[in-house]
Design a protein around this motif. Sequence first.
Motif, PDB file in Angstrom:
ATOM      1  N   GLU A  15     -29.801 -83.239  -8.220  1.00 18.96           N
ATOM      2  CA  GLU A  15     -28.400 -82.827  -8.041  1.00 18.96           C
ATOM      3  C   GLU A  15     -28.275 -81.317  -7.917  1.00 18.96           C
ATOM      4  O   GLU A  15     -27.239 -80.786  -7.586  1.00 18.96           O
ATOM      5  N   ASN A  16     -29.380 -80.608  -8.201  1.00 16.93           N
ATOM      6  CA  ASN A  16     -29.308 -79.166  -8.130  1.00 16.93           C
ATOM      7  C   ASN A  16     -29.462 -78.608  -6.723  1.00 16.93           C
ATOM      8  O   ASN A  16     -29.328 -77.408  -6.532  1.00 16.93           O
ATOM      9  N   PHE A  17     -29.762 -79.429  -5.774  1.00 17.60           N
ATOM     10  CA  PHE A  17     -29.921 -78.921  -4.409  1.00 17.60           C
ATOM     11  C   PHE A  17     -28.576 -78.881  -3.703  1.00 17.60           C
ATOM     12  O   PHE A  17     -27.767 -79.800  -3.835  1.00 17.60           O
ATOM     13  N   ASN A  18     -28.357 -77.810  -2.939  1.00 20.75           N
ATOM     14  CA  ASN A  18     -27.091 -77.717  -2.230  1.00 20.75           C
ATOM     15  C   ASN A  18     -27.225 -78.183  -0.777  1.00 20.75           C
ATOM     16  O   ASN A  18     -26.434 -77.856   0.064  1.00 20.75           O
ATOM     17  N   TYR A  19     -28.306 -78.937  -0.504  1.00 19.16           N
ATOM     18  CA  TYR A  19     -28.456 -79.528   0.827  1.00 19.16           C
ATOM     19  C   TYR A  19     -29.273 -80.800   0.691  1.00 19.16           C
ATOM     20  O   TYR A  19     -29.914 -81.039  -0.336  1.00 19.16           O
ATOM     21  N   ASP A  20     -29.257 -81.615   1.740  1.00 20.20           N
ATOM     22  CA  ASP A  20     -29.974 -82.889   1.728  1.00 20.20           C
ATOM     23  C   ASP A  20     -31.382 -82.642   2.273  1.00 20.20           C
ATOM     24  O   ASP A  20     -31.580 -82.492   3.481  1.00 20.20           O
ATOM     25  N   ILE A  21     -32.348 -82.597   1.360  1.00 18.01           N
ATOM     26  CA  ILE A  21     -33.730 -82.253   1.719  1.00 18.01           C
ATOM     27  C   ILE A  21     -34.270 -83.192   2.790  1.00 18.01           C
ATOM     28  O   ILE A  21     -34.829 -82.772   3.808  1.00 18.01           O
ATOM     29  N   ASN A 237     -32.997 -72.659   0.526  1.00 17.20           N
ATOM     30  CA  ASN A 237     -32.971 -72.460   1.974  1.00 17.20           C
ATOM     31  C   ASN A 237     -33.558 -73.685   2.683  1.00 17.20           C
ATOM     32  O   ASN A 237     -34.774 -73.907   2.665  1.00 17.20           O
ATOM     33  N   PRO A 238     -32.714 -74.506   3.344  1.00 16.26           N
ATOM     34  CA  PRO A 238     -33.220 -75.730   3.977  1.00 16.26           C
ATOM     35  C   PRO A 238     -34.261 -75.468   5.063  1.00 16.26           C
ATOM     36  O   PRO A 238     -35.185 -76.256   5.258  1.00 16.26           O
ATOM     37  N   GLU A 239     -34.123 -74.331   5.755  1.00 18.41           N
ATOM     38  CA  GLU A 239     -35.104 -73.969   6.791  1.00 18.41           C
ATOM     39  C   GLU A 239     -36.485 -73.776   6.166  1.00 18.41           C
ATOM     40  O   GLU A 239     -37.501 -74.175   6.723  1.00 18.41           O
ATOM     41  N   LEU A 240     -36.474 -73.151   4.973  1.00 19.09           N
ATOM     42  CA  LEU A 240     -37.754 -72.908   4.300  1.00 19.09           C
ATOM     43  C   LEU A 240     -38.298 -74.191   3.688  1.00 19.09           C
ATOM     44  O   LEU A 240     -39.503 -74.356   3.534  1.00 19.09           O
TER      45      LEU A 240
END
Length: 402
Positions: A15-21, A237-240
């Motif tokens: 839940e700590n991610f601010n994007y959908d990995i 950073n989703p790109e990373l």
Amino acid sequence: MAEIITSQQSIDSPENFNYDIENAVLERYQEGARQQQPSLCCPTEYDDTYLKILPQEIIEKDYGCGDPTRYVNPGETVVDLGSGAGKNCYILAQKLGASGKVIGVDFNDVMLDLSRKYQQEIAQRVGYYNTQFVKAKIQDLKLNIESAEAWLKANPIATMEQLSAFDTECDRLRKEEPLITDETVDVVISNCVLNLVHPQDKQQLFQEIYRVLKRGGRAVISDIVCDEDSTPEILNNPELWSGCIAGAFRENNFLKMFEDAGFYGIEILKRDEKPWQIIDGIEFRAMTVRAFKGKEGPCWERKQSVIYKGPWKKVEDDDGHIICRGERMAVCDKTYNILTNANSPYAKEIIPVPPYQEIPLEEATVFNCKSKAIRDPKETKGKGYRVTNLNGDDCCSPGECC
Ligand SMILES: C[S@@+](CC[C@H](N)C(=O)[O-])C[C@H]1O[C@@H](n2cnc3c(N)ncnc32)[C@H](O)[C@@H]1O
């Protein structure tokens, strides 16, 4: 909206991610299948012999970071986790020969289409057909996603009840029609994919690798590792993440993941000296690790010993046995085989000392697995071998050898 992650420890909490990995990874590699993405390419040396017959598109859409195919032998059954365009699978198709087989696993339809596009053509060039590409998440190798999707097509979901029915169907598929069954694979390889898996699924991923391997089988995994924990900026950073950076294992933790899953003989086969990328002072580089399955089971006393050649004064295996340099160390039948079999990662450093007279397994007694036990040479020779002074059958002296 989900909270922004602030430390490496918190990456264990999804839940700590601010994007959908998962979607970030899926979209990035769908694009990577359509068009070559130079930023995803980590320079890797392959054996040219196996590249000659491969279409240029398969060679170019290579997003690996090592070459696990070097450590695979003819005739083996191999699973490639996150097979992408199929380069590693098609190299293996040639190395394995007609009696071997390679199964590429990917969850990305565009990549799967690309890898399957040349399957017939390459099989004709090689002279036999030994590749298969299947759709699954690498952390859930029992579920055939194509079967699940076929069910979904016939049973669209609009309500909670229908969602629950879908979950039930997935469980049925895993149980009754598992995609990759237990203990059927000689080698699991992967090239730059494990880092992409969501942190909450990483432990399950290693358990799945372990499950599908046969006893004595091995994992050979090339991946990106980092020397320090990633910063919150990198992790957010989703790109990373999709670029094989944010999800990289810290190098010591990478080996620990194998250890925790029950592997033994875990070894760094290659660690690039030069980092692939340095971000915020953190070095990200490619590493290839090999690990074996098969240390569990009973310990039988068959009067076997091993002598460790050195150069270290003593070494310890993954079961906690301490083996002292130059000493005749008593080991159980299982450890003896693990340390001395022809494919053992330890074999080069170990001198096997079998007993003069083999003790049949049916007659073996339970071995008292002491961490350090020296075997008297008389015991190895047996009572019948000019030995007159044996002190009973007690095996070993837990002496302070090293
Ligand atoms: C960095 S690329 C590596 C591809 C290939 N191993 C190579 O050496 O070129 C990652 C591949 O893994 C797939 N992938 C990522 N996460 C996955 C997952 N959880 N389950 C299955 N496939 C996954 C992606 O679709 C992509 O094809």
